[in-house]
Design a protein around this motif. Structure first.
Motif, short mmCIF file in Angstrom:
data_model
loop_
_atom_site.label_atom_id
_atom_site.label_comp_id
_atom_site.label_asym_id
_atom_site.label_seq_id
_atom_site.Cartn_x
_atom_site.Cartn_y
_atom_site.Cartn_z
N PHE A 121 0.73 -0.99 -0.28
CA PHE A 121 -0.09 0.03 0.10
C PHE A 121 0.75 1.23 0.09
N PRO A 122 1.28 1.90 -1.19
CA PRO A 122 2.29 2.93 -1.27
C PRO A 122 1.55 4.50 -1.19
N THR A 123 0.34 4.22 -1.04
CA THR A 123 -0.39 5.95 -0.73
C THR A 123 -0.05 6.49 0.61
N GLN A 124 0.36 7.66 0.61
CA GLN A 124 -0.04 8.26 2.05
C GLN A 124 -1.33 8.66 2.18
N LEU A 125 -1.88 8.23 3.45
CA LEU A 125 -3.21 8.81 3.73
C LEU A 125 -3.23 9.97 4.68
N ALA A 141 -7.76 4.83 -2.41
CA ALA A 141 -7.02 3.74 -1.71
C ALA A 141 -6.83 2.58 -2.53
N THR A 142 -7.02 2.56 -3.91
CA THR A 142 -7.04 1.36 -4.90
C THR A 142 -6.24 1.31 -5.85
N ALA A 197 -8.96 -0.10 0.60
CA ALA A 197 -7.75 -0.67 0.62
C ALA A 197 -8.01 -2.18 0.73
N ALA A 198 -9.13 -2.69 1.52
CA ALA A 198 -9.72 -4.13 1.66
C ALA A 198 -9.72 -4.80 0.36
#
Length: 395
Positions: free
Chosen positions: A8-12, A150-151, A256-257
């Motif tokens: 999961f490379p995204t900064q949230l 997030a996908t 994300a799930a």
């Protein structure tokens, strides 16, 4: 424990006012941004504030608002060409799932060339799979629905071919997603309901599908818990920031799930309905989830029972696992009534004459989703289920 990977490379950045960090963050990625703005934001205070923030941080911009529900391959390709020709170094998406999916596809296509449709997954056809990332992408969702912030997915509609297919690659994750529930307070109740059902579907399908794992289960379960606590308030009292915040978190967790676990039969049926009728994605899922659940029992009985407990613990108190699972379609039906959601495939415009081509599209574009369903799916099963979904009583 089954072996699995979780990347999961995204900064949230999640919370009230996070959108105000846009200019500072954008400046880290380039000096000119391609802005994919949902058209409903044109001329709004939010848009003006963001443009001023970018300018103050030395970021020039090109605004693109040719965005519609179920994003079109043609407008995406035009956007990618504009992005290249104007020398943009990063892409920023502000809006609902359509705006962010559009921006994802533009960021990829502008950098790698070709048509966005080349990159969509289609059974039995050549697919151009990217070997490097596109332009850096910052996503700012204004609805709690798709979870696309997030996908690794971008869904694209091709009206000429009457098909809706998906780019699937970890190379299109956003670099940064700014999730600010304040942006969601003005979304109308019916749109909140349908996008909320989309959020639930992502978490639910990620939880029951064959690809689930310990990480995705944890995300999906909490997403459904937050959904159950907040969806009614978010729909009927849209200014309630606590409910909007819970739905925003639910949406991102669910995204994300399912990005790591996958989805299953409801999406394999819902996405083609959008291709045929241009129906909203959340509505297409709402129109088939109860029927798919009823057909699936008892292949995922334990997990369906757990979902029933999350959505309405009182309704299933004291029941056996089998009874809890069997109660889930009715529990969801009651939720629809509470949200004033009454939809069907025929209500969205699908006709009996469309069924052969509809089922073909399910197997061409979404076989990977059907293969993830806990119960084996045949063409006849899809025919029968679509007919049930067409006959749903309109409210």
């Amino acid at each position: 424990m089954n072996n699995f990977q979780f990347h999961f490379p995204t900064q949230l950045r999640i919370g009230e006012g996070e959108r105000k960090q846009l200019g500072k963050i954008a400046a880290e990625y380039g000096k000119k941004a391609f802005l994919a703005f949902d058209p409903f934001l044109n001329g709004s205070t939010v848009q003006k504030e963001m443009l001023e923030d970018l300018s103050q941080n030395g970021v020039a911009y090109e605004i693109f608002s040719d965005i519609v529900p179920n994003p079109r391959n043609t407008s995406i390709d035009q956007g990618a060409e504009l992005c290249r020709n104007t020398g943009c170094e990063l892409v920023i998406a502000v809006g609902g799932g359509s705006a962010i999916d559009t921006a994802k596809a533009i960021a990829l296509t502008a950098a790698l060339g070709g048509s966005c449709w080349d990159y969509t997954e289609r059974q039995g056809e050549y697919v151009k799979r990217p070997d490097r990332p596109g332009l850096p992408l910052i996503a700012i969702p204004t609805t709690a629905g798709t979870g696309t912030e997030a996908t690794q997915f971008a869904v694209i509609n091709n009206p000429e071919q009457v098909r809706k297919c998906t780019i699937i690659t970890p190379l299109i994750y956003p670099c940064v997603s700014l999730i600010d529930p304040e942006l969601m307070q003005s979304i109308p109740g019916q749109l909140t309901a349908l996008t909320g059902i989309d959020t639930f579907a992502h978490a639910f399908e990620a939880y029951i599908c064959k690809g689930h794992n310990e990480f995705s289960d944890a995300l999906a379960l909490h997403a459904m818990e937050l959904f159950a606590k907040s969806i009614r308030t978010a729909v009927h009292d849209g200014s309630n920031l606590e409910a909007r915040g819970m739905m925003a978190m639910s949406c991102t967790l669910a995204g994300a799930a399912f990005s790591h676990a996958g989805v299953c039969l409801p999406h394999a049926m819902g996405q083609p309905l959008s291709a045929f009728t241009d129906a909203p994605h959340g509505g297409t899922l709402a129109a088939c989830i109860p029927q798919v659940i009823e057909w699936t029992i008892p292949y995922a009985e334990e997990r369906l029972a757990r979902v029933a407990e999350i959505l309405d613990a009182d309704a299933v108190a004291g029941k056996t696992q089998a009874e809890k699972a069997a109660a889930l379609p009715e529990i969801i039906g009651q939720l629809y009534d509470d949200l004033n959601v009454h939809v069907s495939f025929s209500g969205y415009g699908l006709k009996e004459d469309d069924l052969d081509a509809f089922v073909d599209l399910c197997f061409t574009a979404y076989k990977q989703d059907m293969d993830q369903h806990p119960k084996p799916v045949t063409r006849q099963d899809v025919y029968d289920l679509v007919r049930k979904c067409m006959n749903t009583e309109e409210g």
